[in-house]
Design a protein around this motif. Structure first.
Motif, short mmCIF file in Angstrom:
data_model
loop_
_atom_site.label_atom_id
_atom_site.label_comp_id
_atom_site.label_asym_id
_atom_site.label_seq_id
_atom_site.Cartn_x
_atom_site.Cartn_y
_atom_site.Cartn_z
N ALA A 1 27.07 -29.97 -14.31
CA ALA A 1 26.76 -29.66 -15.71
C ALA A 1 27.81 -28.74 -16.31
CB ALA A 1 25.38 -29.02 -15.79
N ILE A 2 28.25 -27.75 -15.54
CA ILE A 2 29.28 -26.84 -16.02
C ILE A 2 30.59 -27.58 -16.25
CG2 ILE A 2 30.73 -24.87 -15.38
CD1 ILE A 2 27.93 -24.06 -16.26
N ALA A 3 30.92 -28.48 -15.32
CA ALA A 3 32.18 -29.24 -15.44
C ALA A 3 32.20 -30.13 -16.67
CB ALA A 3 32.40 -30.07 -14.17
N ASN A 4 31.02 -30.58 -17.09
CA ASN A 4 30.95 -31.50 -18.23
C ASN A 4 30.83 -30.80 -19.58
OD1 ASN A 4 31.09 -33.76 -16.58
ND2 ASN A 4 28.86 -33.91 -16.34
N LEU A 5 30.76 -29.47 -19.55
CA LEU A 5 30.67 -28.74 -20.80
C LEU A 5 31.99 -28.88 -21.57
CD1 LEU A 5 28.94 -25.39 -19.76
CD2 LEU A 5 27.96 -27.24 -21.14
N PRO A 6 31.92 -29.07 -22.89
CA PRO A 6 33.17 -29.17 -23.65
C PRO A 6 33.91 -27.84 -23.64
CG PRO A 6 31.26 -29.00 -25.10
CD PRO A 6 30.73 -29.20 -23.72
N LEU A 7 35.22 -27.93 -23.52
CA LEU A 7 36.04 -26.72 -23.52
C LEU A 7 36.07 -26.11 -24.91
CD1 LEU A 7 39.06 -27.93 -21.34
CD2 LEU A 7 37.16 -26.46 -20.65
N PRO A 8 36.03 -24.80 -25.00
CA PRO A 8 36.12 -24.15 -26.31
C PRO A 8 37.50 -24.34 -26.92
CG PRO A 8 36.28 -22.54 -24.55
CD PRO A 8 35.93 -23.83 -23.88
#
Length: 220
Positions: free
Chosen positions: A211-218
């Motif tokens: 889930a963390i890996a799939n978070l969009p980068l800011p």
């Protein structure tokens, strides 16, 4: 006390296993002192062998108002008290709270280490259940919420079968469950819980990392 001796002044008075500061002032006709100036003898507790009783951690949750009229906490506490009145185990009231812990624990590590010394746990608290099973201690879990709540849910999550219904539980049921634990009948279940818990935690960890890996980068 002097008033007791005065009350029975007409009797032949025997003093046994007493500490005597001033031998000249005692008022016994026969004195077998535990200690007095120039004499020391073993306390009589050494002559009173007793069978070892199992140590039972009693971990009961406070009222949980979020469950409204589904709460059965008072009923469960009464049933547990009825069971303990038989004195079949040495009951040790414990709690998992951090602030002003009744048993004086100041860290999770202290509580965790203490739990390892118990023979069985009787609990209505989720963390009483998980800390016991984590350390290989059999747990008699009682869900004090009618219809089942998080105690039942956690027991299902790790495959622990010994969960009693707080709405119907009796002291005899608690006795039977505790006896099963003390006879070692739940040993295989305890091993299975460890395997299932490790597998479940591994899945949670993997899900979290993904889930963390799939978070969009800011935006930069």
């Amino acid at each position: 006390a002097d008033w007791v001796l005065q009350r029975f002044d007409h009797c032949f008075k025997i003093g046994i296993n007493l500490s005597v500061e001033n031998p000249a002032s005692h008022k016994f006709d026969l004195l077998l002192a535990r200690d007095r100036p120039g004499e020391q003898n073993p306390d009589l507790v050494f002559a009173s062998p007793m069978a070892r009783q199992p140590l039972a951690g009693i971990i009961l949750v406070h009222p949980q108002f979020e469950y409204g009229d589904r709460q059965r906490h008072q009923r469960v506490e009464k049933i547990v008290s009825d069971y303990l009145a038989a004195e079949e185990v040495v009951a040790l009231p414990l709690d998992t709270v951090h602030v002003n812990n009744p048993a004086g624990f100041t860290s999770t590590g202290q509580f965790d280490n203490f739990v390892r010394r118990l023979d069985v746990i009787i609990t209505t608290r989720l963390h009483g259940l998980v800390f016991g099973l984590k350390n290989g201690i059999p747990v008699v879990a009682i869900d004090a919420v009618a219809g089942g709540a998080k105690v039942t849910a956690q027991a299902r999550a790790v495959g622990w079968p010994m969960v009693l219904d707080g709405a119907t539980v009796t002291s005899q049921e608690i006795k039977q469950a505790v006896d099963r634990c003390l006879r070692g009948e739940m040993a295989e279940n305890l091993r299975a819980v460890q395997v299932r818990a490790e597998s479940g935690i591994s899945q949670v960890k993997s899900g979290f990392v993904q889930a963390i890996a799939n978070l969009p980068l800011p935006p930069v």
